[in-house]
Write an enzyme that holds these catalytic residues in place. Structure first.
Site, PDB file in Angstrom:
ATOM      1  N   TYR A   1      29.034 -18.364  -7.481  1.00  0.00           N
ATOM      2  CA  TYR A   1      29.846 -19.661  -7.279  1.00  0.00           C
ATOM      3  C   TYR A   1      29.007 -20.757  -6.820  1.00  0.00           C
ATOM      4  CZ  TYR A   1      33.766 -16.573  -8.851  1.00  0.00           C
ATOM      5  OH  TYR A   1      34.736 -15.727  -9.535  1.00  0.00           O
TER       6      TYR A   1
ATOM      7  N   ASN B   1      40.408 -21.055 -15.652  1.00  0.00           N
ATOM      8  CA  ASN B   1      39.586 -21.618 -17.039  1.00  0.00           C
ATOM      9  C   ASN B   1      40.792 -21.321 -18.240  1.00  0.00           C
ATOM     10  OD1 ASN B   1      38.007 -21.712 -19.109  1.00  0.00           O
ATOM     11  ND2 ASN B   1      36.829 -20.221 -18.716  1.00  0.00           N
TER      12      ASN B   1
ATOM     13  N   CYS C   1      33.119 -18.163 -17.941  1.00  0.00           N
ATOM     14  CA  CYS C   1      33.310 -17.793 -16.611  1.00  0.00           C
ATOM     15  C   CYS C   1      32.970 -16.194 -16.257  1.00  0.00           C
ATOM     16  CB  CYS C   1      34.848 -18.037 -16.210  1.00  0.00           C
ATOM     17  SG  CYS C   1      36.072 -17.358 -17.335  1.00  0.00           S
ATOM     18  N   HIS C   2      32.822 -15.249 -17.317  1.00  0.00           N
ATOM     19  CA  HIS C   2      32.347 -13.831 -16.963  1.00  0.00           C
ATOM     20  C   HIS C   2      31.097 -13.732 -16.297  1.00  0.00           C
ATOM     21  CE1 HIS C   2      31.309 -14.400 -21.164  1.00  0.00           C
ATOM     22  NE2 HIS C   2      30.342 -13.529 -20.509  1.00  0.00           N
TER      23      HIS C   2
ATOM     24  N   GLU D   1      26.219  -8.702 -23.938  1.00  0.00           N
ATOM     25  CA  GLU D   1      25.162  -9.895 -23.928  1.00  0.00           C
ATOM     26  C   GLU D   1      23.749  -9.517 -23.604  1.00  0.00           C
ATOM     27  OE1 GLU D   1      28.427 -13.399 -22.696  1.00  0.00           O
ATOM     28  OE2 GLU D   1      26.904 -12.778 -21.494  1.00  0.00           O
TER      29      GLU D   1
END
Length: 236
Positions: free
Chosen positions: A112, A135, A143-144, A170
């Site tokens: 963050y 979000n 945002c993950h 990913e």
């Protein structure tokens, strides 16, 4: 700051009375985790949430964006990180935070505090967390990929298991990253280059065991004479 999301945003138009626009629509479509509810304006996707509560979805949309939704009987394309979004209802700070978040490469994570530095508000870590917790377009703005300062995954609006699933899909090596977190390592240095990276940075992944130097803080890396990676920008 260069970010890919900016090219998919409509120009800021906060002063315009959004209630005068055509009524927005919503429908069910698919995303990286399966079916989701998606609201759309004429400019792009405005809101994404799970499919479990359509009535609550519409009520929350009306509360947050100040306008109603009507069902869309057309086929809605699946959503992903390339989907066009309309974030005009967000404040400038919220858009900045979402833009910075969208610049995090797939399979990598940033704390963050990194997002706060990217938007020029290094002390606004808690405010950044609040924006990402709300979000409007998760699965599009990723945002993950934002974690706690120690590298642990932390909370996610769609659940911690979903966060891990998205990152693993990913290409993130979650076991490796968890090992660094457990050891208190927040930066990885290379003794051949004198550069320190965040553990998930693709440059950090290429550092071999023989040349890897772990650091518990940016200050420790600086004191050792290391400089920050220009790609992951660890805030040194």
């Amino acid at each position: 700051m260069s970010d890919p999301l900016l090219t998919r945003l409509t120009p800021p138009d906060v002063g315009k009375d959004l209630a005068d626009r055509v009524v927005d629509t919503f429908a069910t479509t698919t995303g990286p985790l399966g079916e989701v509810l998606v609201a759309r304006s004429t400019e792009g996707v405005t809101y994404v949430r799970p499919v479990d509560d359509p009535d609550g979805f519409r009520a929350e949309y009306r509360r947050r964006l100040g306008r109603p939704l009507v069902p869309d009987d057309r086929s809605v394309p699946a959503i992903d990180a390339r989907t066009r979004v309309d974030l005009r209802a967000c404040s400038s700070f919220e858009r900045d935070v979402l833009d910075a978040t969208a610049s995090i490469p797939a399979g990598q994570t940033r704390p963050y505090g990194w997002v706060a530095r990217e938007v020029g508000r290094p002390a606004a870590v808690r405010a950044v967390g609040t924006v990402l917790a709300r979000n409007p377009v998760p699965l599009i703005v990723p945002c993950h990929r934002v974690t706690r300062a120690d590298g642990s995954l932390g909370r996610y609006m769609l659940g911690e298991a979903a966060k891990a699933r998205l990152l693993a899909a990913e290409g993130a090596d979650l076991d490796r990253l968890a090992g660094f977190t457990t050891a208190g390592v927040v930066l990885i240095g290379s003794d051949t280059t004198g550069i320190a990276c965040l553990p998930s940075c693709h440059h950090a992944r290429r550092i071999t065991d023989a040349h890897r130097v772990p650091f518990r803080s940016a200050a420790a890396a600086r004191e050792a004479g290391y400089r920050g990676c220009l790609v992951c920008r660890p805030g040194m």
